[in-house]
Design a protein around this motif. Structure first.
Motif, PDB file in Angstrom:
ATOM      1  N   CYS A 176       0.837  -1.212   0.000  1.00  0.00           N
ATOM      2  CA  CYS A 176       0.000   0.000   0.000  1.00  0.00           C
ATOM      3  C   CYS A 176       0.864   1.251   0.000  1.00  0.00           C
ATOM      4  N   SER A 177       1.946   1.221   0.762  1.00  0.00           N
ATOM      5  CA  SER A 177       2.842   2.364   0.807  1.00  0.00           C
ATOM      6  C   SER A 177       3.445   2.634  -0.570  1.00  0.00           C
TER       7      SER A 177
ATOM      8  N   TYR B 239       0.707   3.994  -3.019  1.00  0.00           N
ATOM      9  CA  TYR B 239       0.368   5.390  -2.705  1.00  0.00           C
ATOM     10  C   TYR B 239       1.509   6.313  -3.133  1.00  0.00           C
TER      11      TYR B 239
ATOM     12  N   ILE C 274      -6.520   3.246  -0.745  1.00  0.00           N
ATOM     13  CA  ILE C 274      -5.306   2.448  -0.508  1.00  0.00           C
ATOM     14  C   ILE C 274      -4.744   2.742   0.881  1.00  0.00           C
TER      15      ILE C 274
ATOM     16  N   VAL D 139      -6.766   1.025   3.584  1.00  0.00           N
ATOM     17  CA  VAL D 139      -6.445  -0.410   3.685  1.00  0.00           C
ATOM     18  C   VAL D 139      -5.223  -0.605   4.577  1.00  0.00           C
ATOM     19  N   ALA D 140      -4.189   0.237   4.375  1.00  0.00           N
ATOM     20  CA  ALA D 140      -2.983   0.130   5.200  1.00  0.00           C
ATOM     21  C   ALA D 140      -3.267   0.471   6.653  1.00  0.00           C
TER      22      ALA D 140
ATOM     23  N   THR E 129      -4.981  -2.391   8.261  1.00  0.00           N
ATOM     24  CA  THR E 129      -4.024  -3.475   8.443  1.00  0.00           C
ATOM     25  C   THR E 129      -3.136  -3.218   9.665  1.00  0.00           C
TER      26      THR E 129
END
Length: 449
Positions: free
Chosen positions: A254-255, A258, A434, A437-438, A441
């Motif tokens: 995700c990082s 992004y 996105i 989502v991170a 998580t």
């Protein structure tokens, strides 16, 4: 093999630990800064290659030099930068970080020397391939070295990140300034020298690579043997990707998505906004300075504000890297990850409406975005160290940077497709999703821990 423990006086022990931390941190800061300097200098050269070369001659076929063909060549080097991280992680567990970092520096320096001698686009392509392969091993090697050798791990990651951000921001700036007084091949040759000198330093520096490894803080293992076979690679990979590290892997993907998604087309997005109109250079500098720089009055050369906004956003990320590293020493990294990505989600949602308010409000949001974008990096790097055994730390960071640079590279294509078929609002809405989502998580990691 029985381990012999020597007890030193407290003051001497602290001195030894601090000296070891400093030696490792100095090396990884130098190497990390150079990796990203070379990475971000390439786009500066691309503009020149497009005008200097006409054909790519492969012998059996020829191709015109266009943005598409040069883009393929550059993507090849950048792609290997991400893809090589996983095998690099396997190798570092076998031979250690020092040798791999030394080889990385030699390869990067050599690639820029080859670039400076390149007579054609084919040789340029070979130079970029060599750079991508050489640079790809750095992150698993450097981060493995910090995680196993530095007692103040979060602080080490903070300084490491600061150096990387300086390379990201200053690399293209240094290349552009040198191009004012020299042609591009000379600039490439000059840029190649620091990496060769750094390789000599890396081979001679004195430190203990595993000074900070403890069974309690390194995934429950002091193992240092690494991967011996394909079967063991598959077994260890399965072990990593079925445990908590799988959640960390989701965070790093995700990082990467992004990061590439927000930065790839940011200068283009800024170009049409109020306050970003081109500024004639001759209105900013006196005639004497223009003449010294080789700029003729009346040529219409302009300063493009979006490029400097972009560079400033990357440079201010230094603060984010430092803050993220320090925070990872003081708070649970899981909550740090969740909170940082929540901030990134909010900034993505605000970007389009704030951009309509003018340069000032957007500059404030850009500064916050630059900081938040890089706060997350030392946090997920620390999370990798917490959720993996020391013996496969290199493999773990290999997977990490396969996710960040490999899977993350898709963020640029994703952004381009959204902008082609929709608009900036849709892009930043996707980026916010996105980031969420991170964040979720990160919360899941905290609950699982």
């Amino acid at each position: 093999m029985r381990e012999t423990v020597t007890h030193l006086p407290a003051a001497d022990t602290n001195h030894t630990v601090n000296a070891n931390d400093r030696a490792i941190t100095a090396l990884v800061m130098l190497a990390h800064g150079l990796v990203h300097t070379y990475e971000m200098a390439v786009p500066i050269f691309v503009v020149i290659w497009l005008t200097e070369f006409d054909l790519i001659n492969l012998g059996i076929a020829q191709f015109n030099v266009t943005t598409a063909t040069v883009g393929v060549i550059v993507t090849l080097g950048y792609g290997l930068f991400g893809a090589g991280a996983l095998p690099g992680g396997i190798v570092v567990d076998r031979i250690g970080s020092r040798r791999l970092i030394t080889g990385c520096l030699l390869g990067m320096g050599g690639s820029y020397i080859l670039l400076g001698l390149a007579p054609s686009m084919v040789v340029i392509a070979l130079a970029l391939v060599l750079w991508g392969l050489s640079a790809s091993v750095y992150h698993p090697a450097g981060l493995s070295l910090i995680s196993k050798g530095v007692e103040q791990r979060g602080t080490g990651l903070a300084y490491h990140g600061v150096a990387g951000n300086l390379g990201i921001g200053l690399g293209p700036l240094v290349a552009a300034v040198l191009l004012l007084v020299a042609e591009w091949r000379t600039v490439a040759l000059v840029l190649g020298v620091p990496a060769l000198l750094a390789a000599v330093y890396a081979s001679q520096a004195s430190f203990d690579e595993t000074a900070a490894v403890t069974a309690a803080t390194d995934g429950g293992s002091k193992a240092s043997s690494g991967i011996d076979s394909l079967g063991e690679f598959l077994t260890e990979s399965k072990h990593l990707l079925t445990g908590s590290f799988l959640l960390v892997f989701v965070v790093v993907m995700c990082s990467g998505l992004y990061y590439r998604g927000v930065l790839t087309f940011l200068p283009e997005l800024l170009r049409g906004l109020p306050g970003f109109e081109p500024i004639p250079i001759e209105t900013l500098l006196p005639p004497g300075v223009l003449s010294a720089l080789g700029i003729e009055v009346g040529t219409g050369q302009t300063l493009k504000p979006q490029d400097y906004f972009y560079a400033g956003l990357l440079l201010i990320g230094v603060l984010g890297q430092y803050a993220g590293g320090k925070l990872s020493d003081r708070i649970p990294v899981e909550y740090g990850i969740a909170g940082s990505f929540l901030v990134l989600a909010v900034l993505a949602v605000l970007f389009v409406p704030v951009s309509a308010m003018g340069f000032g409000p957007l500059a404030v949001l850009g500064a916050l975005l630059g900081i938040a974008l890089f706060v997350v990096q030392p946090m997920y790097q620390a999370a990798v160290a917490e959720y993996t055994p020391a013996g496969t730390r290199g493999l773990s960071y290999g997977f990490t940077y396969l996710g960040v640079f490999g899977v993350g590279a898709l963020g640029g294509g994703l952004a381009g497709s959204i902008l082609a078929f929709a608009n900036a609002t849709a892009l930043f809405g996707t980026l916010a999703g996105i980031a969420l989502v991170a964040a979720v998580t990160g919360v899941a990691l905290a609950r699982r821990k």
